[in-house]
Design an enzyme around this catalytic site. Structure first.
Site, short mmCIF file in Angstrom:
data_model
loop_
_atom_site.label_atom_id
_atom_site.label_comp_id
_atom_site.label_asym_id
_atom_site.label_seq_id
_atom_site.Cartn_x
_atom_site.Cartn_y
_atom_site.Cartn_z
N GLU A 116 6.68 2.57 -7.37
CA GLU A 116 6.81 1.40 -6.49
C GLU A 116 7.79 0.37 -7.05
O GLU A 116 7.77 -0.80 -6.66
CB GLU A 116 5.43 0.74 -6.25
CG GLU A 116 4.35 1.66 -5.71
CD GLU A 116 4.64 2.24 -4.33
OE1 GLU A 116 5.71 1.97 -3.77
OE2 GLU A 116 3.79 3.00 -3.83
N HIS A 139 0.20 -4.76 -7.78
CA HIS A 139 -0.22 -3.91 -6.67
C HIS A 139 -1.51 -3.20 -7.04
O HIS A 139 -1.66 -2.74 -8.17
CB HIS A 139 0.88 -2.90 -6.35
CG HIS A 139 0.45 -1.80 -5.44
ND1 HIS A 139 -0.06 -2.03 -4.18
CD2 HIS A 139 0.43 -0.44 -5.61
CE1 HIS A 139 -0.35 -0.87 -3.61
NE2 HIS A 139 -0.08 0.10 -4.46
N HIS A 141 -5.40 -1.08 -5.32
CA HIS A 141 -6.06 -0.38 -4.22
C HIS A 141 -7.52 -0.83 -4.10
O HIS A 141 -8.43 0.00 -4.20
CB HIS A 141 -6.05 1.14 -4.48
CG HIS A 141 -4.70 1.75 -4.60
ND1 HIS A 141 -4.51 3.05 -5.05
CD2 HIS A 141 -3.46 1.28 -4.32
CE1 HIS A 141 -3.21 3.35 -5.05
NE2 HIS A 141 -2.55 2.28 -4.62
N GLU A 169 -13.49 -20.42 0.35
CA GLU A 169 -12.43 -20.42 -0.68
C GLU A 169 -11.08 -19.97 -0.13
O GLU A 169 -10.03 -20.36 -0.64
CB GLU A 169 -12.80 -19.45 -1.82
CG GLU A 169 -13.91 -19.93 -2.71
CD GLU A 169 -13.66 -21.30 -3.28
OE1 GLU A 169 -12.69 -21.45 -4.04
OE2 GLU A 169 -14.40 -22.24 -2.94
N HIS A 210 -3.75 1.45 2.38
CA HIS A 210 -3.25 1.77 1.04
C HIS A 210 -3.72 0.76 -0.01
O HIS A 210 -4.29 1.13 -1.03
CB HIS A 210 -1.72 1.86 1.06
CG HIS A 210 -1.10 2.20 -0.25
ND1 HIS A 210 -0.11 3.13 -0.40
CD2 HIS A 210 -1.34 1.73 -1.50
CE1 HIS A 210 0.22 3.23 -1.67
NE2 HIS A 210 -0.50 2.38 -2.36
P1 13P Z 1 2.55 4.91 -9.67
O1 13P Z 1 1.66 5.78 -10.53
O2 13P Z 1 3.92 5.51 -9.49
O3 13P Z 1 2.58 3.49 -10.19
O4 13P Z 1 1.92 4.88 -8.22
C1 13P Z 1 0.64 4.39 -7.99
C2 13P Z 1 0.52 3.74 -6.67
O5 13P Z 1 -0.33 2.87 -6.52
C3 13P Z 1 1.42 4.12 -5.56
O6 13P Z 1 1.38 3.19 -4.54
ZN ZN Z 2 -0.52 2.15 -4.40
#
Ligand code: 13P
Ligand code: ZN
Length: 270
Positions: A116, A139, A141, A169, A210
């Site tokens: 990313e 980033h 998940h 909040e 995602h």
């Molecule tokens: P990477 O292992 O390349 O960082 O990818 C993980 C991810 O969250 C892809 O969106």
């Molecule tokens: Zn990801």
């Protein structure tokens, strides 16, 4: 030269990735972080003239030439960063050609930065244009944020409103709202460009089905933004179908007024 493993920025990356893993946000290799560093600070730990290898980026990052970042490695597990930062992290400098990065430390097993990287670097460019003190792109998940995506529209004003209405909040922590992208193929320049476009006005961008991006001047700011969305998404999902009370728009406006904040336009109907 000081010991790089003791550098505050390496320690911050270790702590953030460990916390994110333990919160259940970053399964397997899920998630990535990039943190722009001060050249003088890095120079206390590394010889900045010693380039280990050059890694092509596949996009134009000319606006970041000479900037140094510590970045999680692709395919690396957040749970392993703390015990082996030199394999799971790398320090790179955007090279003079703007389309490659010079590895100064890390990725010890021959690895490279996150897939990313386009979304991260393009987001840094966008955020630096609105805030010169911006430093971190994170980033992740997180489970409930992704769950919320499965039952909510991708309309970012609606999504923002649902979060604001579920926890007082939220409007205080992110009066600027949450940008939302539809489900897209990740790891591409296209999703990077779309994310950066949202980053011109948002510090938080949801990637539908995602995960989420948070940004900030510090690791705490980026982390705190994601943490607040995720906790609220959890509240939303736990309450879903049984809702009796949501925070009325008058109260949301009252909260914004109290803290002198300007809420994202077009969300509140007061
Ligand atoms: P990477 O292992 O390349 O960082 O990818 C993980 C991810 O969250 C892809 O969106
Ligand atoms: Zn990801």
């Amino acid at each position: 030269m000081k010991n790089i493993k003791k550098a505050p920025f390496v320690q911050e990356m270790c702590r953030a990735t460990a916390n994110m893993y333990r919160l259940g946000w970053d399964e397997r290799n899920g998630g990535n972080i990039s943190y722009m560093l001060d050249e003088k600070e890095v120079g206390k730990y590394l010889n900045l003239n010693k380039v280990i290898r050059v890694i092509p980026t596949g996009f134009d990052a000319s606006k970041l030439i000479g900037k140094i970042f510590i970045v999680t490695g692709t395919g690396k597990y957040f749970k392993n960063v703390e015990t082996d930062p030199e394999t799971n992290l790398g320090i790179v400098r955007i090279a003079k050609d703007g389309t490659s990065a010079e590895l100064l430390w890390g990725y010890k097993d021959g690895g490279k930065f996150t897939s990313e990287f386009p979304a991260h670097m393009m987001s840094h460019i966008a955020r630096l244009e609105v805030d010169s003190e911006h430093r971190v792109v994170m980033h992740s998940h997180p489970t409930y944020t992704i769950a919320m995506n499965t039952i909510c529209s991708t309309d970012e004003k609606e999504f923002t409103h649902k979060l604001w209405q579920s926890n007082t909040e939220c409007i205080v922590v992110f009066p600027d709202g949450v940008g939302v992208l539809p489900c897209m193929v990740c790891g591409t320049n296209e999703i990077g460009e779309a994310t950066a476009e949202k980053m011109k006005t948002f510090r938080l961008v949801v990637w539908t089905n995602h995960g989420i991006y948070g940004t900030g001047r510090t690791m705490d700011e980026a982390f705190g933004l994601i943490e607040t969305v995720e906790k609220t998404a959890q509240i939303y999902m736990l309450a879903h179908g049984k809702v009796v009370n949501v925070i009325p728009d008058e109260i949301l406006k009252g909260l914004a007024d109290l803290w002198g904040l300007t809420p994202l336009e077009g969300v509140l109907e007061v």
